[in-house]
Design an enzyme around this catalytic site. Structure first.
Site, PDB file in Angstrom:
ATOM      1  CG  ASP A   1      44.449  34.325  75.265  1.00  0.00           C
ATOM      2  OD1 ASP A   1      43.324  34.721  75.622  1.00  0.00           O
ATOM      3  OD2 ASP A   1      45.345  33.977  76.075  1.00  0.00           O
TER       4      ASP A   1
ATOM      5  CG  ASN B   1      34.708  33.754  79.769  1.00  0.00           C
ATOM      6  OD1 ASN B   1      33.867  32.885  79.542  1.00  0.00           O
ATOM      7  ND2 ASN B   1      36.002  33.576  79.555  1.00  0.00           N
TER       8      ASN B   1
ATOM      9  CD  GLN C   1      34.709  40.381  82.026  1.00  0.00           C
ATOM     10  OE1 GLN C   1      33.572  40.327  82.488  1.00  0.00           O
ATOM     11  NE2 GLN C   1      35.141  41.394  81.306  1.00  0.00           N
TER      12      GLN C   1
ATOM     13  CG  HIS D   1      38.147  39.758  76.356  1.00  0.00           C
ATOM     14  ND1 HIS D   1      38.035  40.432  77.555  1.00  0.00           N
ATOM     15  CD2 HIS D   1      38.321  38.458  76.667  1.00  0.00           C
ATOM     16  CE1 HIS D   1      38.146  39.563  78.553  1.00  0.00           C
ATOM     17  NE2 HIS D   1      38.307  38.356  78.046  1.00  0.00           N
ATOM     18  CG  LEU D   2      33.580  37.303  70.564  1.00  0.00           C
ATOM     19  CD1 LEU D   2      32.495  36.845  71.552  1.00  0.00           C
ATOM     20  CD2 LEU D   2      32.933  37.792  69.267  1.00  0.00           C
TER      21      LEU D   2
HETATM   22  P1  5GP Z   1      38.795  36.213  80.259  1.00  0.00           P
HETATM   23  O1  5GP Z   1      39.151  35.183  81.286  1.00  0.00           O
HETATM   24  O2  5GP Z   1      38.730  37.582  80.889  1.00  0.00           O
HETATM   25  O3  5GP Z   1      37.591  35.880  79.447  1.00  0.00           O
HETATM   26  O4  5GP Z   1      39.980  36.220  79.214  1.00  0.00           O
HETATM   27  C1  5GP Z   1      41.143  36.965  79.362  1.00  0.00           C
HETATM   28  C2  5GP Z   1      42.141  36.417  78.391  1.00  0.00           C
HETATM   29  O5  5GP Z   1      43.205  37.346  78.268  1.00  0.00           O
HETATM   30  C3  5GP Z   1      42.766  35.098  78.837  1.00  0.00           C
HETATM   31  O6  5GP Z   1      42.502  34.108  77.851  1.00  0.00           O
HETATM   32  C4  5GP Z   1      44.240  35.423  78.981  1.00  0.00           C
HETATM   33  O7  5GP Z   1      45.074  34.363  78.558  1.00  0.00           O
HETATM   34  C5  5GP Z   1      44.396  36.632  78.096  1.00  0.00           C
HETATM   35  N1  5GP Z   1      45.479  37.521  78.491  1.00  0.00           N
HETATM   36  C6  5GP Z   1      45.815  37.874  79.768  1.00  0.00           C
HETATM   37  N2  5GP Z   1      46.842  38.731  79.744  1.00  0.00           N
HETATM   38  C7  5GP Z   1      47.174  38.919  78.435  1.00  0.00           C
HETATM   39  C8  5GP Z   1      48.177  39.698  77.776  1.00  0.00           C
HETATM   40  O8  5GP Z   1      48.976  40.410  78.400  1.00  0.00           O
HETATM   41  N3  5GP Z   1      48.217  39.630  76.427  1.00  0.00           N
HETATM   42  C9  5GP Z   1      47.339  38.863  75.705  1.00  0.00           C
HETATM   43  N4  5GP Z   1      47.478  38.874  74.382  1.00  0.00           N
HETATM   44  N5  5GP Z   1      46.380  38.117  76.301  1.00  0.00           N
HETATM   45  C10 5GP Z   1      46.300  38.141  77.656  1.00  0.00           C
END
Ligand code: 5GP
Ligand code: ZN
Length: 114
Positions: free
Chosen positions: A30, A87, A94, A100-101
């Site tokens: 992340d 999420n 989300q 994604h997990l």
């Molecule tokens: P969500 O909130 O959708 O469950 O999680 C999305 C995750 O993606 C977040 O933890 C955020 O930090 C991560 N993320 C967002 N943009 C990027 C990116 O460009 N590269 C990576 N490796 N992670 C990202």
């Protein structure tokens, strides 16, 4: 060209630190880690969220869980324990609409989550 961030990472258009690359999925670190280990396991296929999974995805979901276990073993957090999070949707927190997990560990996780 897609506007899905994770599809673009899968396509290699946006760089990421890839820790697992299999035919059906990748695992990436992340970009904004919330724990010493914070890895995202995601299918290469665009699936919006875990709420979209059905019986046809049984093997894929099993592979995602297996990859999460491998991440935990590789990072040495499997013995102490870790957290898996999916999420779903706006109220679920989300922010990237591609399944994604989260694999989180390396510190004491707390409950309830925010
Ligand atoms: P969500 O909130 O959708 O469950 O999680 C999305 C995750 O993606 C977040 O933890 C955020 O930090 C991560 N993320 C967002 N943009 C990027 C990116 O460009 N590269 C990576 N490796 N992670 C990202
Ligand atoms: Zn996508």
């Amino acid at each position: 060209m897609t506007d899905c961030l994770f599809c673009r990472i899968v396509a290699g258009e946006i760089p990421a630190t890839v820790v697992i690359d299999e035919p059906e999925l990748i695992a990436i670190r992340d970009v904004n880690p919330q724990a010493p280990t914070h890895v995202l396991v995601l299918p290469k296929e665009h699936i919006e969220s875990a709420a979209e999974l059905s019986a046809e995805h049984r093997d894929l979901w099993a592979a995602i869980l297996a990859a999460a276990q491998h991440v935990a073993q590789a990072d040495g957090i499997d013995r102490d324990g870790y957290r898996l999070v999916a999420n779903i949707g706006r109220a679920g927190g989300q922010t990237v609409q591609h399944l994604h997990l989260h694999v989180l560990g390396g510190r004491q996780m707390t409950w309830p989550p925010g």
